[in-house]
Design a protein around this motif. Structure first.
Motif, mmCIF file in Angstrom:
data_model
loop_
_atom_site.group_PDB
_atom_site.id
_atom_site.type_symbol
_atom_site.label_atom_id
_atom_site.label_comp_id
_atom_site.label_asym_id
_atom_site.label_seq_id
_atom_site.Cartn_x
_atom_site.Cartn_y
_atom_site.Cartn_z
ATOM 1 N N LEU A 297 46.108 5.303 96.885
ATOM 2 C CA LEU A 297 45.881 6.698 96.513
ATOM 3 C C LEU A 297 45.625 7.576 97.731
ATOM 4 O O LEU A 297 45.754 8.797 97.660
ATOM 5 C CB LEU A 297 44.695 6.801 95.551
ATOM 6 N N LEU A 298 45.260 6.959 98.849
ATOM 7 C CA LEU A 298 45.023 7.714 100.077
ATOM 8 C C LEU A 298 46.323 8.122 100.757
ATOM 9 O O LEU A 298 46.298 8.884 101.728
ATOM 10 C CB LEU A 298 44.186 6.878 101.049
ATOM 11 N N ALA A 299 47.455 7.630 100.253
ATOM 12 C CA ALA A 299 48.737 7.890 100.908
ATOM 13 C C ALA A 299 49.153 9.347 100.767
ATOM 14 O O ALA A 299 48.875 10.006 99.754
ATOM 15 C CB ALA A 299 49.821 6.988 100.319
ATOM 16 N N GLN A 300 49.844 9.849 101.801
ATOM 17 C CA GLN A 300 50.457 11.174 101.715
ATOM 18 C C GLN A 300 51.665 11.155 100.786
ATOM 19 O O GLN A 300 51.905 12.116 100.057
ATOM 20 C CB GLN A 300 50.914 11.626 103.108
ATOM 21 N N MET A 301 52.424 10.083 100.857
ATOM 22 C CA MET A 301 53.627 9.965 100.039
ATOM 23 C C MET A 301 53.253 9.875 98.566
ATOM 24 O O MET A 301 52.495 8.989 98.160
ATOM 25 C CB MET A 301 54.407 8.720 100.449
ATOM 26 N N GLN A 302 53.781 10.777 97.766
ATOM 27 C CA GLN A 302 53.442 10.773 96.350
ATOM 28 C C GLN A 302 53.935 9.504 95.662
ATOM 29 O O GLN A 302 53.276 8.988 94.752
ATOM 30 C CB GLN A 302 54.038 12.009 95.674
ATOM 31 N N ALA A 303 55.086 8.997 96.084
ATOM 32 C CA ALA A 303 55.600 7.765 95.486
ATOM 33 C C ALA A 303 54.681 6.590 95.784
ATOM 34 O O ALA A 303 54.403 5.758 94.916
ATOM 35 C CB ALA A 303 57.004 7.474 96.007
ATOM 36 N N THR A 304 54.177 6.507 97.013
ATOM 37 C CA THR A 304 53.262 5.430 97.389
ATOM 38 C C THR A 304 51.925 5.593 96.688
ATOM 39 O O THR A 304 51.354 4.626 96.172
ATOM 40 C CB THR A 304 53.055 5.422 98.917
ATOM 41 N N ALA A 305 51.410 6.819 96.670
ATOM 42 C CA ALA A 305 50.136 7.078 95.997
ATOM 43 C C ALA A 305 50.250 6.776 94.503
ATOM 44 O O ALA A 305 49.299 6.273 93.892
ATOM 45 C CB ALA A 305 49.715 8.526 96.217
ATOM 46 N N GLY A 306 51.415 7.050 93.903
ATOM 47 C CA GLY A 306 51.603 6.776 92.491
ATOM 48 C C GLY A 306 51.679 5.294 92.179
ATOM 49 O O GLY A 306 51.242 4.845 91.116
ATOM 50 N N LEU A 307 52.227 4.507 93.120
ATOM 51 C CA LEU A 307 52.339 3.070 92.887
ATOM 52 C C LEU A 307 50.970 2.427 92.704
ATOM 53 O O LEU A 307 50.824 1.486 91.925
ATOM 54 C CB LEU A 307 53.076 2.407 94.059
ATOM 55 N N GLY A 308 49.960 2.929 93.415
ATOM 56 C CA GLY A 308 48.624 2.337 93.338
ATOM 57 C C GLY A 308 48.099 2.251 91.921
ATOM 58 O O GLY A 308 47.871 1.145 91.391
ATOM 59 N N PRO A 309 47.894 3.380 91.229
ATOM 60 C CA PRO A 309 47.395 3.306 89.854
ATOM 61 C C PRO A 309 48.381 2.678 88.879
ATOM 62 O O PRO A 309 47.961 2.066 87.890
ATOM 63 C CB PRO A 309 47.110 4.772 89.498
ATOM 64 N N VAL A 310 49.689 2.821 89.123
ATOM 65 C CA VAL A 310 50.677 2.180 88.250
ATOM 66 C C VAL A 310 50.468 0.665 88.250
ATOM 67 O O VAL A 310 50.332 0.024 87.195
ATOM 68 C CB VAL A 310 52.113 2.521 88.706
ATOM 69 N N ALA A 311 50.436 0.075 89.446
ATOM 70 C CA ALA A 311 50.289 -1.377 89.553
ATOM 71 C C ALA A 311 48.879 -1.819 89.163
ATOM 72 O O ALA A 311 48.698 -2.880 88.546
ATOM 73 C CB ALA A 311 50.613 -1.823 90.977
ATOM 74 N N ALA A 312 47.859 -1.029 89.504
ATOM 75 C CA ALA A 312 46.481 -1.383 89.156
ATOM 76 C C ALA A 312 46.300 -1.416 87.640
ATOM 77 O O ALA A 312 45.633 -2.319 87.101
ATOM 78 C CB ALA A 312 45.510 -0.390 89.790
ATOM 79 N N ALA A 313 46.890 -0.455 86.943
ATOM 80 C CA ALA A 313 46.816 -0.451 85.481
ATOM 81 C C ALA A 313 47.460 -1.715 84.914
ATOM 82 O O ALA A 313 46.952 -2.317 83.952
ATOM 83 C CB ALA A 313 47.500 0.795 84.924
ATOM 84 N N GLY A 314 48.571 -2.125 85.510
ATOM 85 C CA GLY A 314 49.229 -3.345 85.060
ATOM 86 C C GLY A 314 48.364 -4.577 85.251
ATOM 87 O O GLY A 314 48.303 -5.452 84.372
ATOM 88 N N ILE A 315 47.684 -4.676 86.387
ATOM 89 C CA ILE A 315 46.806 -5.822 86.645
ATOM 90 C C ILE A 315 45.656 -5.851 85.648
ATOM 91 O O ILE A 315 45.263 -6.922 85.151
ATOM 92 C CB ILE A 315 46.273 -5.775 88.092
ATOM 93 N N LEU A 316 45.085 -4.692 85.327
ATOM 94 C CA LEU A 316 43.988 -4.642 84.360
ATOM 95 C C LEU A 316 44.451 -5.113 82.982
ATOM 96 O O LEU A 316 43.719 -5.824 82.280
ATOM 97 C CB LEU A 316 43.425 -3.223 84.287
ATOM 98 N N VAL A 317 45.648 -4.728 82.594
ATOM 99 C CA VAL A 317 46.195 -5.197 81.318
ATOM 100 C C VAL A 317 46.385 -6.714 81.350
ATOM 101 O O VAL A 317 46.056 -7.421 80.385
ATOM 102 C CB VAL A 317 47.528 -4.489 81.003
#
Length: 722
Positions: A297-317
């Motif tokens: 989420l600290l990334a400047q790149m929106q695609a990189t910053a978006g990957l963080g919560p996308v993948a984290a949500a998947g791990i929680l599931v």
């Protein structure tokens, strides 16, 4: 997970409540999974940092040109020069191209080349972003077919941003389904080999696939209602990550359950014990991955910053599924699912004579020599990092197979300036736009007489210029730098953008993200390990081993990319993605091992605990590593170089972690350091004994690692319980 909680999940009545309720929730979420493609953002603006100069140009230039209109360059080539009838043919083709669905505005041209052998038409096409980019290949094919029908024998090519986007859309088409099928195939084979049962593999696989669909549903809801950025790349990684990590957690829980079934007659009680022992390691592992991913989420790149919560949500599931649904299903089914190797109450634990028990006894003879040699070998592989070219990929280097847009772009460059169809865009205050246009024309690398007449709307002016070099080349990036330097001396706050500037800003932002996030991830993982193992020394040792494994994996990968696979380099974000996945996932296996070692060390002492821990967890961790490596290797089934490289590097790194770092290096270090591994915790002072009032330990009479011939029995074994 507390014993009371685990007992409630799998007791005779609670198991049905846990099973039905979680199945209902996961099925409800999974119903939204197919709609994930509807909210994906694959346009350039969704990748860029919001503060980038090219992003600001996109926003300002929308006043002059619709940002949803993307140009396609239709190129006609007739070697030997134009024929007399070509003018009429081109006029007719131009008229027919204007009627192709999606074409918006006037078709520009025909523009002949200097030698009159080629002619181009620039066709503006409106992209329906609400409908996604899946329609682009059909649109480009319609342009190609229309042009060929009236070409009179001339060769026809479709180049430009629209053609490239169409090839990218085609490459990503069905990415979720392709990856899931490839990953599931790998998982099925690995589970069959691991369990040697025609039945048992179905339960973890069902839970894994259900967690993937449920995770896709969660991400869809976050993108739809929480403005989370999702693209085809992150959606593909989500499927692989959730399935691979979820099956890893399942393997650990099933292995511990099988152990407890030999020690406990009632299967409900056995699963309660198994969850009580395994859940902390699974939760710690999952938490480490989640925290590491959220650092993105600290990334400047929106695609990189978006990957963080996308993948984290998947791990929680995946965690919820494997810690609740999987245990409930296993106890509902009973012992018979392990057929033909059903664990019976009173059966001996097989760890003593296993492969990893023998490996541990060999390491125990000379642990210092083992870890020193292993470290030197891994360090030698890191030298390959000098071959890692992470300065970005050209358009042609993005694909593993030949693409029509790339062929067309190369042909276009033979007859026209390299940047034809991909202009440099400059916006500035209207009062100074004429000076801006002159300054742009004077920039080295801008084609002579290519700067357009300035356009003014209100207090904003707009001008374009054509690059001499190919728009995705290093020379084009240098031209963008020179243009920005030149604009710094011109009044009116001019900003330089366009496709080339976008790619340039992406590379710079990705490099900055890598420098920032890697230290943050290391610190976060270090703190989690410290809390889990209640030690200062062990987290440092484990983190160093994983970083060493990461360096070796990337070093080997760099050599393979360049000298075996023939790739032109790597994307600038590749080192960061590889680091986050390898460190976060690689530390999992150390967590699985060291939590068991700590558990055994409380009873037997560290050296004996290290051997027991390796013998007890070696098989399941090896299986988990092979599953995760196989699922990430499935990324290689896509014609996208970045994903193929990421899949290869992560798969290789996971195998190194599983087979070398965790089994050999960490075990040897633990044997050599002994109780110092737990410094300064209470275990450091007692090391398997009970601390006296003076702080000294009263040790149990257990075998030391120096006497490997004695049986290795685990903390949960019948011998220990007696």
């Amino acid at each position: 997970m507390g014993h009371r909680v685990s007992s409630w999940i799998v007791n005779r009545y609670g198991k049905w409540g846990a099973l039905v309720s979680l199945l209902a929730v996961l099925a409800g979420l999974a119903a939204f999974g197919p709609r994930l493609t509807d909210v994906q953002q694959n346009d350039a603006a969704s990748f860029l940092p919001s503060g980038a100069e090219s992003t600001q140009v996109i926003e300002t230039a929308s006043q002059f040109a619709d940002p949803d209109v993307v140009p396609a360059v239709v190129l006609f080539v007739r070697e030997g020069g134009a024929q007399p009838a070509d003018r009429q043919r081109l006029a007719a083709v131009k008229e027919r191209l204007a009627s192709v669905p999606g074409v918006s505005g006037d078709v520009v041209g025909p523009i002949p080349s200097a030698d009159r052998e080629a002619v181009q038409l620039v066709v503006p096409v409106r992209v329906d972003t609400d409908a996604g980019f899946e329609q682009l290949p059909d649109t480009v094919q319609a342009l190609r077919d229309t042009a060929r029908a009236g070409a009179g024998g001339a060769k026809v090519y479709v180049a430009g941003p629209l053609a490239l986007a169409a090839d990218q859309a085609k490459a990503f088409s069905g990415i979720d389904g392709i990856l899931l099928v490839a990953a599931v195939s790998v998982v099925v084979v690995m589970l069959l080999l691991t369990y040697r049962s025609p039945i048992l593999w179905i339960i973890p696989l069902f839970c894994g696939v259900l967690s993937v669909f449920a995770a896709q549903g969660v991400v869809y809801l976050l993108a739809r209602y929480a403005d989370l950025t999702v693209n085809g790349q992150s959606a593909g990684i989500l499927s692989v990550l959730v399935l691979g990590a979820g099956i890893d957690y399942a393997l650990l829980i099933v292995a511990r359950y099988r152990e407890e079934l030999r020690n406990t007659e009632d299967r409900h009680e056995a699963m309660a014990h198994a969850l009580h022992r395994a859940a902390p390691a699974v939760l710690a592992s999952g938490s480490t991955v989640v925290v590491g991913l959220l650092c993105l989420l600290l990334a400047q790149m929106q695609a990189t910053a978006g990957l963080g919560p996308v993948a984290a949500a998947g791990i929680l599931v995946a965690l919820a599924t494997m810690l609740v649904l999987l245990p409930a299903l296993l106890v509902v089914c009973g012992r018979w699912v392990f057929w033909p190797f059903v664990p019976r109450f009173g059966d001996p634990q097989p760890a003593e004579g296993g492969v990893w028990g023998r490996v541990g006894r060999r390491i125990a003879r000379r642990p210092r020599t083992v870890w020193a040699v292993t470290t030197l070998v891994l360090a030698a592989f890191t030298v390959g990092l000098v071959q890692l070219d992470a300065d970005g990929l050209t358009d042609a280097e993005q694909f593993t197979t030949e693409q029509p847009s790339i062929v067309a772009e190369e042909k276009l460059a033979e007859y026209f300036p390299g940047g034809a169809g991909t202009p440099v865009q400059v916006v500035a205050d209207a009062a100074g736009i004429d000076r801006v246009a002159q300054a742009l024309q004077d920039v080295q690398g801008i084609a002579p007489d290519s700067v357009t007449k300035p356009v003014v709307l209100g207090d904003v002016g707009y001008v374009e210029g054509t690059l001499e070099a190919a728009p995705d080349s290093r020379a084009a990036f240098d031209t963008i730098d020179r243009a920005r330097d030149a604009m710094a001396d011109v009044p009116g706050d001019p900003l330089v953008g366009g496709t080339t500037a976008i790619n340039h800003d992406v590379q710079d932002a990705s490099a900055a993200d890598t420098r920032l996030i890697i230290p943050v991830v290391l610190l976060a993982v270090l703190l989690i390990l410290g809390v889990l193992l209640r030690s200062v020394m062990a987290p440092i040792v484990l983190l160093v081993t994983v970083v060493l494994s990461f360096g070796a994996a990337l070093g080997i990968s760099a050599l393979v990319f360049r000298h075996v696979l023939g790739f032109g380099g790597t994307d600038s974000s590749f080192p960061l993605y590889a680091f986050v996945f390898l460190v976060a996932l690689g530390i999992d296996y150390n967590i699985f091992l060291m939590t068991r070692v700590r558990e055994e060390s409380l009873v037997h002492g560290t050296r004996r605990g290290a051997l027991v821990g390796l013998a007890a967890t070696g098989g399941v961790i090896t299986s988990a590593g092979l599953v995760l490596a196989g699922t990430f290797a499935a990324l290689g089934s896509l014609p996208i170089v970045f994903l193929a490289e990421l899949g290869f590097a992560v798969a290789l790194g996971v195998l190194l972690d599983t087979l070398v770092v965790r089994s050999v290096l960490v075990t040897a270090l633990t044997l050599d350091l002994g109780r110092w591994m737990w410094w300064p915790s209470a275990l450091f002072r007692t090391d398997g004994g009970h601390a006296t009032s003076t702080g000294h330990a009263v040790t149990h009479h257990v075998a030391d690692a120096a006497h490997p011939a004695e049986p290795v029995t685990g903390h949960g074994s019948p011998e220990h319980r007696a």
